[in-house]
Design a protein around this motif. Structure first.
Motif, short mmCIF file in Angstrom:
data_model
loop_
_atom_site.label_atom_id
_atom_site.label_comp_id
_atom_site.label_asym_id
_atom_site.label_seq_id
_atom_site.Cartn_x
_atom_site.Cartn_y
_atom_site.Cartn_z
N SER A 101 0.68 -1.18 0.21
CA SER A 101 0.00 -0.06 -0.04
C SER A 101 0.79 1.34 0.08
N LEU A 102 2.11 1.22 0.55
CA LEU A 102 2.82 2.27 0.48
C LEU A 102 4.13 2.12 -0.55
N ASP A 103 4.43 3.17 -1.14
CA ASP A 103 5.66 3.45 -1.72
C ASP A 103 6.58 4.75 -1.14
N TYR A 104 7.85 4.85 -1.60
CA TYR A 104 8.79 5.89 -1.22
C TYR A 104 9.53 6.51 -2.09
N TYR A 105 9.91 7.64 -1.60
CA TYR A 105 10.75 8.58 -2.53
C TYR A 105 12.09 8.60 -1.67
N TYR A 106 13.24 8.14 -2.30
CA TYR A 106 14.37 7.97 -1.50
C TYR A 106 15.71 9.05 -2.10
N GLU A 107 16.51 9.72 -1.21
CA GLU A 107 17.48 10.59 -1.57
C GLU A 107 18.49 10.43 -0.69
N ALA A 108 19.80 10.56 -1.15
CA ALA A 108 20.83 10.41 -0.30
C ALA A 108 21.77 11.76 -0.40
N GLY A 109 22.11 12.24 0.62
CA GLY A 109 23.14 13.47 0.58
C GLY A 109 24.59 13.09 0.15
N GLU A 110 25.30 14.12 0.14
CA GLU A 110 26.77 14.03 -0.30
C GLU A 110 27.53 13.09 0.91
N PRO A 111 28.14 12.03 0.47
CA PRO A 111 28.82 11.28 1.54
C PRO A 111 29.99 12.04 2.10
N ARG A 112 30.39 11.68 3.23
CA ARG A 112 31.79 12.02 4.02
C ARG A 112 32.47 10.74 4.26
#
Length: 182
Positions: A101-112
């Protein structure tokens, strides 16, 4: 000789001595350049692994994400659940994409990335996962934002994630920067 000539020669000699000492002390030791290149190469490899993980999470390609994990990997999710072993970490990831029933939007920031030695490293990055109803994608039902801490180990020439801790944070950070408390 005149006094000004002697002072000029002494000044020139001192300057030359300082220049020689600086050039000797500033030269890299044998192998340091190779070490610096190795650190940059390893850091780049780990940043690329995070980029691949982000793409895998967006495409819901859990196999691609899990290819980076060691067999004995551990994962602590943002709710504090501890998963031990690659199979259980994969099951957790499959649960995320398997919601009917649910889906998602995913984002990652700049890694360190922090290289600890030639076989161990830490990586950090901010992430966000916005959950929405499949039938109504514009309706975000739950916003998760957090910080991922990954421990990597290098076997032969390949890096693997061996431990991951995931925690919720109030904000999404485009990049991780050191702070100080005065």
């Amino acid at each position: 000789m005149f006094l000004p000539e002697i002072n000029a020669r002494k000044t020139a000699a001192r300057f030359l001595m300082v220049l020689i000492l600086c050039s000797i002390s500033c030269k890299k030791k044998e192998g340091e350049h190779k070490h610096d290149t190795s650190i940059m190469s390893d850091s780049l490899s780990l940043v690329q692994m995070i980029a691949i993980r982000e793409k895998a999470m967006i495409k819901r390609d859990i196999k691609l994400a899990m290819d980076q994990f060691a067999d004995n990997a551990t994962w602590i999710n943002s709710q504090g659940y501890y998963f031990e072993g690659k199979e259980h970490v994969a099951n957790f990831h499959n649960m995320l994409i398997g919601n009917d029933s649910l889906d998602y939007y995913y984002e990652a920031g700049e890694p360190r990335v922090r290289i600890l030695d030639n076989r161990n490293a830490l990586a950090y990055y901010s992430w966000k996962m916005f959950w929405y109803k499949r039938e109504k994608p514009a309706d975000t039902t739950f916003r998760e934002i957090g910080l991922m801490t990954l421990t990597a180990h290098k076997t032969n020439k390949d890096w693997e994630w061996v431990a991951v801790t995931n925690q919720h944070t109030p904000w999404f950070y485009d990049s991780i920067t050191p702070v100080t408390v005065d």
